[in-house]
Design a protein around this motif. Structure first.
Motif, PDB file in Angstrom:
ATOM      1  N   UNK A 181       0.838  -1.207   0.000  1.00 27.21           N
ATOM      2  CA  UNK A 181       0.000   0.000   0.000  1.00 27.21           C
ATOM      3  C   UNK A 181       0.872   1.256   0.000  1.00 27.21           C
ATOM      4  N   UNK A 182       1.945   1.246   0.788  1.00 27.35           N
ATOM      5  CA  UNK A 182       2.862   2.384   0.814  1.00 27.35           C
ATOM      6  C   UNK A 182       3.497   2.582  -0.555  1.00 27.35           C
ATOM      7  N   UNK A 183       3.961   1.491  -1.178  1.00 26.73           N
ATOM      8  CA  UNK A 183       4.586   1.588  -2.498  1.00 26.73           C
ATOM      9  C   UNK A 183       3.593   2.099  -3.546  1.00 26.73           C
ATOM     10  N   UNK A 184       2.364   1.623  -3.488  1.00 28.17           N
ATOM     11  CA  UNK A 184       1.344   2.047  -4.453  1.00 28.17           C
ATOM     12  C   UNK A 184       1.043   3.536  -4.341  1.00 28.17           C
ATOM     13  N   UNK A 185       1.251   4.114  -3.169  1.00 30.52           N
ATOM     14  CA  UNK A 185       0.946   5.529  -2.946  1.00 30.52           C
ATOM     15  C   UNK A 185       2.126   6.448  -3.290  1.00 30.52           C
ATOM     16  N   UNK A 186       3.273   5.873  -3.685  1.00 28.67           N
ATOM     17  CA  UNK A 186       4.418   6.701  -4.060  1.00 28.67           C
ATOM     18  C   UNK A 186       4.072   7.556  -5.281  1.00 28.67           C
ATOM     19  N   UNK A 187       4.774   8.644  -5.425  1.00 27.40           N
ATOM     20  CA  UNK A 187       4.567   9.511  -6.589  1.00 27.40           C
ATOM     21  C   UNK A 187       4.802   8.734  -7.887  1.00 27.40           C
ATOM     22  N   UNK A 188       5.813   7.884  -7.893  1.00 27.96           N
ATOM     23  CA  UNK A 188       6.089   7.003  -9.036  1.00 27.96           C
ATOM     24  C   UNK A 188       6.093   5.564  -8.539  1.00 27.96           C
ATOM     25  N   UNK A 189       4.919   4.975  -8.386  1.00 29.70           N
ATOM     26  CA  UNK A 189       4.859   3.616  -7.838  1.00 29.70           C
ATOM     27  C   UNK A 189       5.418   2.591  -8.821  1.00 29.70           C
ATOM     28  N   UNK A 190       5.895   1.463  -8.288  1.00 37.46           N
ATOM     29  CA  UNK A 190       6.342   0.394  -9.185  1.00 37.46           C
ATOM     30  C   UNK A 190       5.138  -0.190  -9.921  1.00 37.46           C
ATOM     31  N   UNK A 191       5.383  -0.839 -11.081  1.00 37.07           N
ATOM     32  CA  UNK A 191       4.257  -1.387 -11.858  1.00 37.07           C
ATOM     33  C   UNK A 191       3.424  -2.411 -11.087  1.00 37.07           C
ATOM     34  N   UNK A 192       4.058  -3.157 -10.220  1.00 37.90           N
ATOM     35  CA  UNK A 192       3.358  -4.186  -9.436  1.00 37.90           C
ATOM     36  C   UNK A 192       3.768  -4.033  -7.967  1.00 37.90           C
ATOM     37  N   UNK A 193       3.095  -3.132  -7.222  1.00 37.25           N
ATOM     38  CA  UNK A 193       3.491  -2.871  -5.829  1.00 37.25           C
ATOM     39  C   UNK A 193       3.500  -4.111  -4.942  1.00 37.25           C
ATOM     40  N   UNK A 194       2.564  -5.024  -5.168  1.00 38.25           N
ATOM     41  CA  UNK A 194       2.496  -6.209  -4.305  1.00 38.25           C
ATOM     42  C   UNK A 194       3.731  -7.100  -4.491  1.00 38.25           C
ATOM     43  N   UNK A 195       4.110  -7.361  -5.743  1.00 41.19           N
ATOM     44  CA  UNK A 195       5.286  -8.185  -6.000  1.00 41.19           C
ATOM     45  C   UNK A 195       6.548  -7.483  -5.520  1.00 41.19           C
ATOM     46  N   UNK A 196       6.643  -6.181  -5.774  1.00 40.14           N
ATOM     47  CA  UNK A 196       7.799  -5.413  -5.326  1.00 40.14           C
ATOM     48  C   UNK A 196       7.914  -5.460  -3.811  1.00 40.14           C
ATOM     49  N   UNK A 197       6.788  -5.299  -3.121  1.00 35.92           N
ATOM     50  CA  UNK A 197       6.789  -5.362  -1.655  1.00 35.92           C
ATOM     51  C   UNK A 197       7.261  -6.729  -1.175  1.00 35.92           C
ATOM     52  N   UNK A 198       6.784  -7.778  -1.808  1.00 37.42           N
ATOM     53  CA  UNK A 198       7.174  -9.132  -1.401  1.00 37.42           C
ATOM     54  C   UNK A 198       8.667  -9.369  -1.611  1.00 37.42           C
ATOM     55  N   UNK A 199       9.193  -8.921  -2.739  1.00 39.04           N
ATOM     56  CA  UNK A 199      10.619  -9.113  -3.027  1.00 39.04           C
ATOM     57  C   UNK A 199      11.472  -8.317  -2.038  1.00 39.04           C
ATOM     58  N   UNK A 200      11.133  -7.045  -1.826  1.00 40.29           N
ATOM     59  CA  UNK A 200      11.914  -6.224  -0.904  1.00 40.29           C
ATOM     60  C   UNK A 200      11.784  -6.721   0.536  1.00 40.29           C
ATOM     61  N   UNK A 201      10.578  -7.135   0.918  1.00 38.89           N
ATOM     62  CA  UNK A 201      10.380  -7.691   2.263  1.00 38.89           C
ATOM     63  C   UNK A 201      11.247  -8.939   2.450  1.00 38.89           C
ATOM     64  N   UNK A 202      11.266  -9.803   1.459  1.00 40.72           N
ATOM     65  CA  UNK A 202      12.063 -11.030   1.550  1.00 40.72           C
ATOM     66  C   UNK A 202      13.545 -10.706   1.667  1.00 40.72           C
ATOM     67  N   UNK A 203      14.004  -9.707   0.914  1.00 38.83           N
ATOM     68  CA  UNK A 203      15.409  -9.292   1.016  1.00 38.83           C
ATOM     69  C   UNK A 203      15.697  -8.756   2.414  1.00 38.83           C
ATOM     70  N   UNK A 204      14.799  -7.917   2.936  1.00 40.79           N
ATOM     71  CA  UNK A 204      14.977  -7.357   4.277  1.00 40.79           C
ATOM     72  C   UNK A 204      15.044  -8.480   5.322  1.00 40.79           C
ATOM     73  N   UNK A 205      14.149  -9.440   5.194  1.00 42.42           N
ATOM     74  CA  UNK A 205      14.103 -10.546   6.145  1.00 42.42           C
ATOM     75  C   UNK A 205      15.379 -11.382   6.065  1.00 42.42           C
ATOM     76  N   UNK A 206      15.839 -11.665   4.857  1.00 41.80           N
ATOM     77  CA  UNK A 206      17.058 -12.444   4.690  1.00 41.80           C
ATOM     78  C   UNK A 206      18.277 -11.727   5.249  1.00 41.80           C
ATOM     79  N   UNK A 207      18.376 -10.429   4.979  1.00 38.76           N
ATOM     80  CA  UNK A 207      19.486  -9.642   5.511  1.00 38.76           C
ATOM     81  C   UNK A 207      19.454  -9.660   7.038  1.00 38.76           C
ATOM     82  N   UNK A 208      18.288  -9.483   7.593  1.00 36.48           N
ATOM     83  CA  UNK A 208      18.157  -9.455   9.053  1.00 36.48           C
ATOM     84  C   UNK A 208      18.575 -10.788   9.666  1.00 36.48           C
ATOM     85  N   UNK A 209      18.105 -11.878   9.081  1.00 32.16           N
ATOM     86  CA  UNK A 209      18.495 -13.195   9.591  1.00 32.16           C
ATOM     87  C   UNK A 209      20.012 -13.373   9.534  1.00 32.16           C
ATOM     88  N   UNK A 210      20.624 -12.890   8.472  1.00 36.93           N
ATOM     89  CA  UNK A 210      22.082 -13.018   8.355  1.00 36.93           C
ATOM     90  C   UNK A 210      22.788 -12.165   9.418  1.00 36.93           C
TER      91      UNK A 210
END
Length: 184
Positions: free
Chosen positions: A131-160
């Motif tokens: 929802x935050x990504x979709x509200x950006x001035x220039x949102x990504x084409x698919x905010x849900x997929x982008x959110x999932x990919x970035x969330x997964x990266x954040x989670x992986x980095x944190x676990x490491x």
């Protein structure tokens, strides 16, 4: 003169007391070891009060997860809104790492597969981020997929970082670069 103060707490306060007691028990004993009686004793309420708020221990664990996620999302959204734009997305990611590392024990106990409750729930953090990504001035084409990919990266980095804290600065810088490369 008689006191006019109520003898019992309002329902939402009792529910919070039960959740607080359960959270303490979960952190001390794990999600599987505590009982409903342990929770009611810790909250200072009768066992029947528990069942006014929760149908089972699994329902209570689901409520603890929901509360944890809401607090987590609030911290991330606050950081993201303070910056805005792509900088806000980087702030969201960094706040997520920081918040997870601040309370890693509770997170792991609540979200470890053996602690699953009786229902599957959506990933509120990914949904909120989308929802935050979709509200950006220039949102990504698919905010849900982008959110999932970035969330997964954040989670992986944190676990490491949990297992190799010395890599934290390098990995956080990598997250920043990822955000910029994905969002521009």
């Amino acid at each position: 003169m008689k006191s006019t103060a109520p003898r019992t707490k309002p329902s939402d306060e009792r529910r919070t007391d039960l959740l607080d007691a359960a959270e303490e028990l979960v952190q001390r004993q794990g999600a599987e070891r505590f009982t409903v009686e342990d929770v009611t004793s810790g909250a200072g309420v009768a066992k029947g009060t528990f069942y006014l708020h929760f149908t089972s221990k699994g329902d209570l664990l689901d409520a603890l997860r929901d509360r944890y996620v809401r607090r987590f999302a609030d911290v991330q959204l606050s950081a993201a809104h303070a910056e805005g734009g792509v900088a806000g997305v980087r702030a969201w990611m960094r706040a997520g790492v920081t918040e997870y590392l601040r309370d890693v024990r509770l997170h792991d106990v609540l979200f470890h597969p053996t602690a699953r409750g009786e229902r599957d729930s959506p990933n509120t953090l990914v949904d909120t981020f989308a929802e935050f990504l979709a509200a950006l001035e220039s949102p990504p084409p698919d905010p849900e997929t982008t959110a999932l990919i970035l969330y997964s990266a954040m989670h992986g980095v944190t676990d490491h970082i949990v297992h190799a804290p010395e890599s934290g600065d390098r990995l956080l810088a990598g997250l920043d670069r990822l955000v910029v490369s994905v969002l521009g």
